[in-house]
Design a protein around this motif. Structure first.
Motif, PDB file in Angstrom:
ATOM      1  N   ASN A 223      36.549  42.635  50.372  1.00  0.00           N
ATOM      2  CA  ASN A 223      37.944  42.749  50.812  1.00  0.00           C
ATOM      3  C   ASN A 223      38.548  44.084  50.378  1.00  0.00           C
ATOM      4  OD1 ASN A 223      41.029  42.159  49.838  1.00  0.00           O
ATOM      5  ND2 ASN A 223      40.544  41.231  51.792  1.00  0.00           N
ATOM      6  N   GLU A 224      39.200  44.749  51.306  1.00  0.00           N
ATOM      7  CA  GLU A 224      39.729  46.095  51.070  1.00  0.00           C
ATOM      8  C   GLU A 224      40.853  46.100  50.019  1.00  0.00           C
ATOM      9  OE1 GLU A 224      39.929  49.932  50.944  1.00  0.00           O
ATOM     10  OE2 GLU A 224      38.282  48.801  51.851  1.00  0.00           O
ATOM     11  N   THR A 225      41.714  45.104  50.070  1.00  0.00           N
ATOM     12  CA  THR A 225      42.829  45.031  49.103  1.00  0.00           C
ATOM     13  C   THR A 225      42.286  44.893  47.684  1.00  0.00           C
ATOM     14  OG1 THR A 225      44.158  43.950  50.780  1.00  0.00           O
ATOM     15  CG2 THR A 225      44.916  43.716  48.509  1.00  0.00           C
ATOM     16  N   GLN A 228      40.750  48.153  46.517  1.00  0.00           N
ATOM     17  CA  GLN A 228      41.725  49.173  46.076  1.00  0.00           C
ATOM     18  C   GLN A 228      42.188  48.896  44.650  1.00  0.00           C
ATOM     19  OE1 GLN A 228      44.857  49.270  49.022  1.00  0.00           O
ATOM     20  NE2 GLN A 228      43.480  50.147  50.551  1.00  0.00           N
ATOM     21  N   GLU A 277      49.876  42.635  41.332  1.00  0.00           N
ATOM     22  CA  GLU A 277      48.477  42.524  41.770  1.00  0.00           C
ATOM     23  C   GLU A 277      48.028  41.061  41.793  1.00  0.00           C
ATOM     24  OE1 GLU A 277      47.231  46.956  40.119  1.00  0.00           O
ATOM     25  OE2 GLU A 277      46.925  45.197  38.852  1.00  0.00           O
ATOM     26  N   ILE A 280      49.569  39.693  44.940  1.00  0.00           N
ATOM     27  CA  ILE A 280      48.944  40.241  46.166  1.00  0.00           C
ATOM     28  C   ILE A 280      47.599  39.543  46.405  1.00  0.00           C
ATOM     29  CG2 ILE A 280      47.811  42.324  47.095  1.00  0.00           C
ATOM     30  CD1 ILE A 280      50.119  43.929  45.681  1.00  0.00           C
ATOM     31  N   LEU A 284      46.246  36.487  49.576  1.00  0.00           N
ATOM     32  CA  LEU A 284      45.177  36.720  50.571  1.00  0.00           C
ATOM     33  C   LEU A 284      44.701  35.382  51.144  1.00  0.00           C
ATOM     34  CD1 LEU A 284      43.074  39.364  48.571  1.00  0.00           C
ATOM     35  CD2 LEU A 284      44.526  39.823  50.576  1.00  0.00           C
TER      36      LEU A 284
END
Ligand SMILES: NC(=O)c1ccc[n+]([C@@H]2O[C@H](COP(=O)([O-])OP(=O)(O)OC[C@H]3O[C@@H](n4cnc5c(N)ncnc54)[C@H](OP(=O)(O)O)[C@@H]3O)[C@@H](O)[C@H]2O)c1
Length: 299
Positions: A223-225, A228, A277, A280, A284
């Motif tokens: 997963n990109e999130t 990061q 974080e 966030i 998901l």
């Protein structure tokens, strides 16, 4: 906001983890290392080697089950490790075909013979009997299975007893007849499948939530999130997923058969995700994993 609730709970429980062997305390006072090592789909012929590597990497909590067909390798690796029996926390689970009082008693003996140990730290009912398969009998079956667990616990053969894949409706029903409250509920939790309500319910009842598939069976790792956030800390996406678990006060059980990953998954105690974080990652959805609904399964 979500993270704030988690934080209050963490401070209330005063069980902050600082290392791989930091214990959490169960509702009967038994201590359990706050990160465990999973063995689902670890083939029997490599289990001895893999669990030996996990113990060498510092894990002191191994999760297996009769279903996995690898209890023997787990037990032998612990025996040959040179560690004292009480230094390693071992969990196994009763498979679904062995529900009911008498069958549970017999299945427990089989599990102990496989493990070659003289006591078990934690025994879990792997899945609740559900209405889809058993109609109105489901609650009675779970109650009878639990009665056997209570007797094994009272006889001193198991240090703690618990559940797996039980949702609040199953636990509400079980508590109507239970003499001893479950200490643990092991459920699927990972980014994309946060199970917030079930975790809250467990907390309210003093039941520790363990997270199976804490990496979403590796599906959450691309997963990109999460990537990061991981880059910010110089960590891997797996380490961020595990950190997200322990900062909520739940106990993740990552599995790997590769030594570098086994080691990597232990290195999660030197960074802390921010409240944002945590939120966030918690927001998901649909990243993969099994995402099974226990009332809908056919096994
Ligand atoms: N109670 C239940 O019903 C239930 C159900 C399922 C699982 N469990 C328990 O929970 C444990 C964990 O769940 P799980 O095994 O299904 O899934 P998981 O731990 O979420 O993911 C395991 C997968 O991730 C890979 N992996 C592990 N660490 C990695 C890393 N650092 N980087 C990249 N890939 C990594 C593994 O590959 P490699 O092995 O190839 O390294 C494997 O494919 C199980 O082993 C079992 O003990 C319980």
């Amino acid at each position: 906001m979500l993270y704030l609730i988690h934080r209050v709970k963490e401070e209330f429980m005063m069980q902050k983890l600082t290392s791989l062997t930091s214990p959490l305390e169960l509702n009967n006072g038994v201590k359990i290392p706050g990160l465990g090592f999973g063995t689902y789909q670890t083939p029997a012929d490599v289990t001895y080697d893999v669990v030996t590597k996990a113990l060498k990497a510092g894990y002191r909590h191994i999760d297996t089950a009769f279903l996995y067909g690898n209890e023997e390798g787990v037990g032998k690796a612990i025996k040959d490790s040179g560690l004292a029996r009480e230094e390693v926390f071992v969990t196994s689970k009763l498979w679904n075909t062995d529900r009911g009082y008498d069958k549970t008693m017999a299945a427990f003996e089989k599990t102990m013979a496989n493990l070659g140990l003289d006591y078990l730290d934690l025994y879990l009912i792997h899945w609740p009997a559900n209405h889809k398969q058993f109609g109105d009998e489901a609650e009675k079956i779970n109650a009878e299975t639990w009665r056997a667990f209570e007797d094994l616990y009272k006889a001193g053969k198991i240090k703690a007893i618990g559940l797996s894949n039980f949702m609040p409706n199953h636990i509400d029903a079980l508590l109507k007849t239970a003499e001893i409250k479950p200490m643990v509920n092991q459920i699927e939790v990972h980014p994309g499948w946060p199970q917030t309500e079930a975790i809250r319910y467990n907390e309210r009842h003093g039941i520790l939530t363990e997270a199976w598939a804490p990496l979403g069976e590796a599906a959450a790792l691309s997963n990109e999130t999460i990537a990061q956030i991981a880059a910010k800390y110089g960590k891997s996406t797996a380490q961020v997923c595990l950190r997200w678990g322990i900062q909520q006060g739940i106990l993740p059980l990552p599995k790997s058969v590769h030594e570098e990953r086994i080691i990597q998954n232990t290195d999660i105690f030197d960074f802390e995700l921010t409240e944002d974080e945590m939120d966030i990652i918690g927001a998901l959805r649909n990243l993969g994993g099994q995402c099974k609904v226990p009332d809908q399964v056919d096994f």
